[in-house]
Design a protein around this motif. Structure first.
Motif, PDB file in Angstrom:
ATOM      1  N   TYR A 372      -6.192  28.071  12.224  1.00 16.15           N
ATOM      2  CA  TYR A 372      -5.092  27.405  12.922  1.00 16.15           C
ATOM      3  C   TYR A 372      -5.438  25.942  13.213  1.00 16.15           C
ATOM      4  N   ALA A 373      -6.673  25.682  13.623  1.00 16.77           N
ATOM      5  CA  ALA A 373      -7.092  24.306  13.908  1.00 16.77           C
ATOM      6  C   ALA A 373      -7.009  23.438  12.655  1.00 16.77           C
ATOM      7  N   ALA A 374      -7.377  24.003  11.503  1.00 20.76           N
ATOM      8  CA  ALA A 374      -7.296  23.263  10.244  1.00 20.76           C
ATOM      9  C   ALA A 374      -5.849  22.907   9.924  1.00 20.76           C
ATOM     10  N   ALA A 375      -4.927  23.843  10.170  1.00 18.17           N
ATOM     11  CA  ALA A 375      -3.505  23.574   9.913  1.00 18.17           C
ATOM     12  C   ALA A 375      -2.992  22.445  10.796  1.00 18.17           C
ATOM     13  N   VAL A 376      -3.366  22.465  12.071  1.00 20.48           N
ATOM     14  CA  VAL A 376      -2.940  21.401  12.992  1.00 20.48           C
ATOM     15  C   VAL A 376      -3.506  20.053  12.559  1.00 20.48           C
ATOM     16  N   LEU A 377      -4.776  20.050  12.146  1.00 20.56           N
ATOM     17  CA  LEU A 377      -5.408  18.814  11.697  1.00 20.56           C
ATOM     18  C   LEU A 377      -4.709  18.248  10.467  1.00 20.56           C
ATOM     19  N   LEU A 378      -4.350  19.119   9.531  1.00 19.99           N
ATOM     20  CA  LEU A 378      -3.663  18.672   8.319  1.00 19.99           C
ATOM     21  C   LEU A 378      -2.258  18.162   8.634  1.00 19.99           C
ATOM     22  N   LEU A 379      -1.568  18.783   9.577  1.00 22.86           N
ATOM     23  CA  LEU A 379      -0.239  18.302   9.964  1.00 22.86           C
ATOM     24  C   LEU A 379      -0.327  16.916  10.600  1.00 22.86           C
ATOM     25  N   ALA A 380      -1.331  16.719  11.459  1.00 24.27           N
ATOM     26  CA  ALA A 380      -1.520  15.404  12.079  1.00 24.27           C
ATOM     27  C   ALA A 380      -1.853  14.357  11.024  1.00 24.27           C
ATOM     28  N   THR A 381      -2.656  14.735  10.044  1.00 24.20           N
ATOM     29  CA  THR A 381      -3.024  13.811   8.972  1.00 24.20           C
ATOM     30  C   THR A 381      -1.804  13.422   8.143  1.00 24.20           C
ATOM     31  N   THR A 382      -0.905  14.371   7.933  1.00 29.74           N
ATOM     32  CA  THR A 382       0.316  14.085   7.176  1.00 29.74           C
ATOM     33  C   THR A 382       1.096  12.946   7.822  1.00 29.74           C
ATOM     34  N   ALA A 383       1.236  13.018   9.137  1.00 29.34           N
ATOM     35  CA  ALA A 383       2.006  11.985   9.839  1.00 29.34           C
ATOM     36  C   ALA A 383       1.314  10.630   9.775  1.00 29.34           C
ATOM     37  N   VAL A 384      -0.014  10.619   9.877  1.00 32.53           N
ATOM     38  CA  VAL A 384      -0.747   9.352   9.902  1.00 32.53           C
ATOM     39  C   VAL A 384      -0.799   8.706   8.519  1.00 32.53           C
ATOM     40  N   THR A 385      -1.196   9.488   7.514  1.00 29.44           N
ATOM     41  CA  THR A 385      -1.388   8.911   6.185  1.00 29.44           C
ATOM     42  C   THR A 385      -0.070   8.628   5.469  1.00 29.44           C
ATOM     43  N   ALA A 386       1.020   9.293   5.875  1.00 30.77           N
ATOM     44  CA  ALA A 386       2.300   9.045   5.214  1.00 30.77           C
ATOM     45  C   ALA A 386       2.699   7.576   5.326  1.00 30.77           C
ATOM     46  N   SER A 387       2.432   6.959   6.470  1.00 32.62           N
ATOM     47  CA  SER A 387       2.769   5.547   6.632  1.00 32.62           C
ATOM     48  C   SER A 387       1.803   4.646   5.860  1.00 32.62           C
ATOM     49  N   MET A 388       0.557   5.108   5.690  1.00 29.81           N
ATOM     50  CA  MET A 388      -0.443   4.296   4.998  1.00 29.81           C
ATOM     51  C   MET A 388      -0.278   4.360   3.487  1.00 29.81           C
ATOM     52  N   THR A 389       0.303   5.454   2.980  1.00 28.83           N
ATOM     53  CA  THR A 389       0.466   5.611   1.527  1.00 28.83           C
ATOM     54  C   THR A 389       1.944   5.779   1.169  1.00 28.83           C
ATOM     55  N   SER A 390       2.799   5.035   1.838  1.00 31.92           N
ATOM     56  CA  SER A 390       4.238   5.141   1.583  1.00 31.92           C
ATOM     57  C   SER A 390       4.582   4.596   0.204  1.00 31.92           C
ATOM     58  N   ASN A 391       5.767   4.952  -0.272  1.00 28.68           N
ATOM     59  CA  ASN A 391       6.224   4.458  -1.572  1.00 28.68           C
ATOM     60  C   ASN A 391       6.267   2.931  -1.604  1.00 28.68           C
ATOM     61  N   GLY A 392       6.681   2.329  -0.490  1.00 25.11           N
ATOM     62  CA  GLY A 392       6.742   0.873  -0.457  1.00 25.11           C
ATOM     63  C   GLY A 392       5.373   0.237  -0.650  1.00 25.11           C
ATOM     64  N   ARG A 393       4.363   0.759   0.047  1.00 24.49           N
ATOM     65  CA  ARG A 393       3.006   0.231  -0.111  1.00 24.49           C
ATOM     66  C   ARG A 393       2.484   0.457  -1.531  1.00 24.49           C
ATOM     67  N   VAL A 394       2.781   1.633  -2.067  1.00 23.82           N
ATOM     68  CA  VAL A 394       2.300   1.955  -3.414  1.00 23.82           C
ATOM     69  C   VAL A 394       2.886   0.995  -4.440  1.00 23.82           C
ATOM     70  N   GLU A 395       4.187   0.782  -4.381  1.00 24.34           N
ATOM     71  CA  GLU A 395       4.821  -0.084  -5.372  1.00 24.34           C
ATOM     72  C   GLU A 395       4.386  -1.534  -5.199  1.00 24.34           C
ATOM     73  N   ALA A 396       4.209  -1.966  -3.960  1.00 26.10           N
ATOM     74  CA  ALA A 396       3.736  -3.331  -3.730  1.00 26.10           C
ATOM     75  C   ALA A 396       2.334  -3.515  -4.307  1.00 26.10           C
ATOM     76  N   ALA A 397       1.481  -2.522  -4.132  1.00 25.31           N
ATOM     77  CA  ALA A 397       0.116  -2.610  -4.662  1.00 25.31           C
ATOM     78  C   ALA A 397       0.118  -2.621  -6.185  1.00 25.31           C
ATOM     79  N   ARG A 398       0.986  -1.833  -6.784  1.00 22.87           N
ATOM     80  CA  ARG A 398       1.059  -1.807  -8.252  1.00 22.87           C
ATOM     81  C   ARG A 398       1.560  -3.139  -8.794  1.00 22.87           C
ATOM     82  N   ARG A 399       2.547  -3.730  -8.116  1.00 22.48           N
ATOM     83  CA  ARG A 399       3.054  -5.032  -8.566  1.00 22.48           C
ATOM     84  C   ARG A 399       1.975  -6.098  -8.450  1.00 22.48           C
TER      85      ARG A 399
END
Length: 440
Positions: A372-399
């Motif tokens: 259960y703790a692992a699931a909570v940790l992964l859910l929290a990570t989803t929220a944090v990293t989603a902003s760091m690896t958003s589509n906008g950031r990805v496309e800007a980096a590729r350009r």
């Protein structure tokens, strides 16, 4: 795909089969020598120490050396290395200390080979995002089949024929891989015009990761994931036996379900990236991992647990294609080794923390608590990293990578110039040979 990729794929596929053989045989070999859990743990941990101790420095060395030469010398060195414990097994002088030393040196060779291969691939594919995803999907799929499905049972069968047999089989796989890599085509690559000290180059590579939010997000994802997944792995066998009533044979099938999911995820990763965008796809796979682990914790029977692990494996397989492919497409060529090794080192350092966390939670509370703790940790990570690896950031980096032609530096510390493969000589080329000689 360029013709050279077929040879690189064949080399890594053969090597992965040998790795799977050794992964099963080495612990079993150690078990024939001792029943001390700490001694067995030393052999297992020795293989990860090179990444913890030398990860960033190893990446800096790979950025100095010719990548193709680094790969084939690392594999040739590992082939020779495995002959030592094989001979010791025949002469009946095998020991835990020798197995631990061999595991450490195999891990060191893996550090150099894996880092160099990750840096060579975008050079071979000219940093084409579509080709990189396709290539990593095929490489990941082959690795899953060979080291996850075929290698471990083959290792157990070969060990029954003799203690030296699986080690010799892995040595042959490394030798075949070295010969194939030796024939790979030369490609233009970027090298620093001004050679800085090794520690300064290593720091530049690490700082490049930590100052870039997208690269940091890509690095944090497997690091936090390792904390969560190792917490689960620490108690999974006990959970399967005590709560699900699964015997040893059934536990093997449970792990096979996860590997099958990983293969499926590697196959569909590129499709997911195209349909959702790489950033959104990475966020979705993170959420899927969390929900699957939550399902595993709540599983009341082996079938539900197997399904949960298969779904989690699929999400992990897709992540391990999309993440590295994106990094290879946007990181300057002369920094690729250091960026790769820094990211890998973060993931490896997180693994022991996850194992300790899982054991402590299971002891202090309940066998399901680490899951259960692992699931909570992964859910929290989803929220944090989603902003760091958003589509906008990805496309800007590729350009930006396309505009700069793949050349750049860490804070302007290094400049790059394209040189023909094999043109770099002197200290850099000699360093590879010295490294391999030391390993032997």
């Amino acid at each position: 795909m360029p013709t050279g990729f077929g040879r690189l794929w064949s080399a890594q596929t053969i090597s992965s089969l040998g790795d799977g053989v050794t992964q099963a045989a080495l612990p079993l070999l150690a078990l024939t020598l001792t029943r001390d859990p700490m001694a067995l743990a030393v052999v297992t941990a020795a293989g990860t120490l090179p990444w913890l101790l030398l990860g960033i420095v190893g990446g800096a060395l790979v950025d100095r050396w010719d990548r193709r030469r680094t790969m084939w010398i690392a594999d040739a060195g590992r082939a020779v290395l495995l002959a030592i414990p094989a001979a010791a097994a025949v002469l009946d002088v095998l020991s835990i200390a020798l197995l631990a030393a061999v595991a450490f040196l195999l891990g060191l060779g893996g550090l150099f080979f894996d880092t160099a291969a990750s840096a060579y691939l975008p050079e071979l594919l000219r940093r084409d995002s579509v080709l990189l995803e396709r290539a990593n999907s095929r490489l990941r799929g082959a690795q899953t089949v060979m080291s996850g499905f075929l290698g471990p049972p083959a290792g157990s069968v070969l060990l029954a024929l003799g203690r030296a047999v699986p080690l010799l089989a892995d040595a042959v796989s490394f030798l075949c891989s070295a010969l194939l890599v030796r024939t790979l085509p030369g490609v233009p690559r970027a090298v620093p015009e001004v050679r800085e000290s090794l520690p300064r180059q290593a720091r530049a590579g690490a700082s490049y990761v930590f100052r870039d939010r997208l690269l940091l997000g890509l690095a944090l994802r497997p690091a936090v994931g390792n904390v969560a997944f190792l917490a689960v792995d620490t108690v999974l066998a006990l959970f399967a036996h005590d709560r699900l009533g699964i015997d040893t044979y059934g536990f093997g099938l449970l792990l096979t379900a996860e590997a099958a999911g990983g293969l499926l995820g590697a196959v569909v990763a590129s499709w997911l990236g195209r349909r959702l965008g790489t950033g959104t796809a990475l966020a979705c796979t993170a959420a899927t991992e969390a929900l699957a682990i939550l399902g595993l914790a709540a599983a009341a029977n082996p079938y539900a647990a197997g399904l949960a692990l298969a779904v989690c494996g699929a999400a992990m397989g897709a992540t391990m294609v999309l993440g590295p492919s994106l990094r290879q497409a946007i990181v300057p060529a002369h920094l690729m080794g250091r960026v790769t090794s820094t990211s890998r080192m973060l993931a490896m350092c997180a693994a022991p923390l996850g194992a300790f966390l899982g054991g402590w939670l299971a002891t202090a509370y309940d066998i399901r608590t680490p899951i259960y703790a692992a699931a909570v940790l992964l859910l929290a990570t989803t929220a944090v990293t989603a902003s760091m690896t958003s589509n906008g950031r990805v496309e800007a980096a590729r350009r930006a990578a396309t505009a700069e032609g793949g050349a750049g530096g860490a804070g302007g510390a290094e400049q790059a110039v394209a040189v023909p493969d094999g043109a770099e000589r002197g200290a850099a080329g000699e360093g590879v040979g010295e490294s391999a000689a030391g390993a032997r």
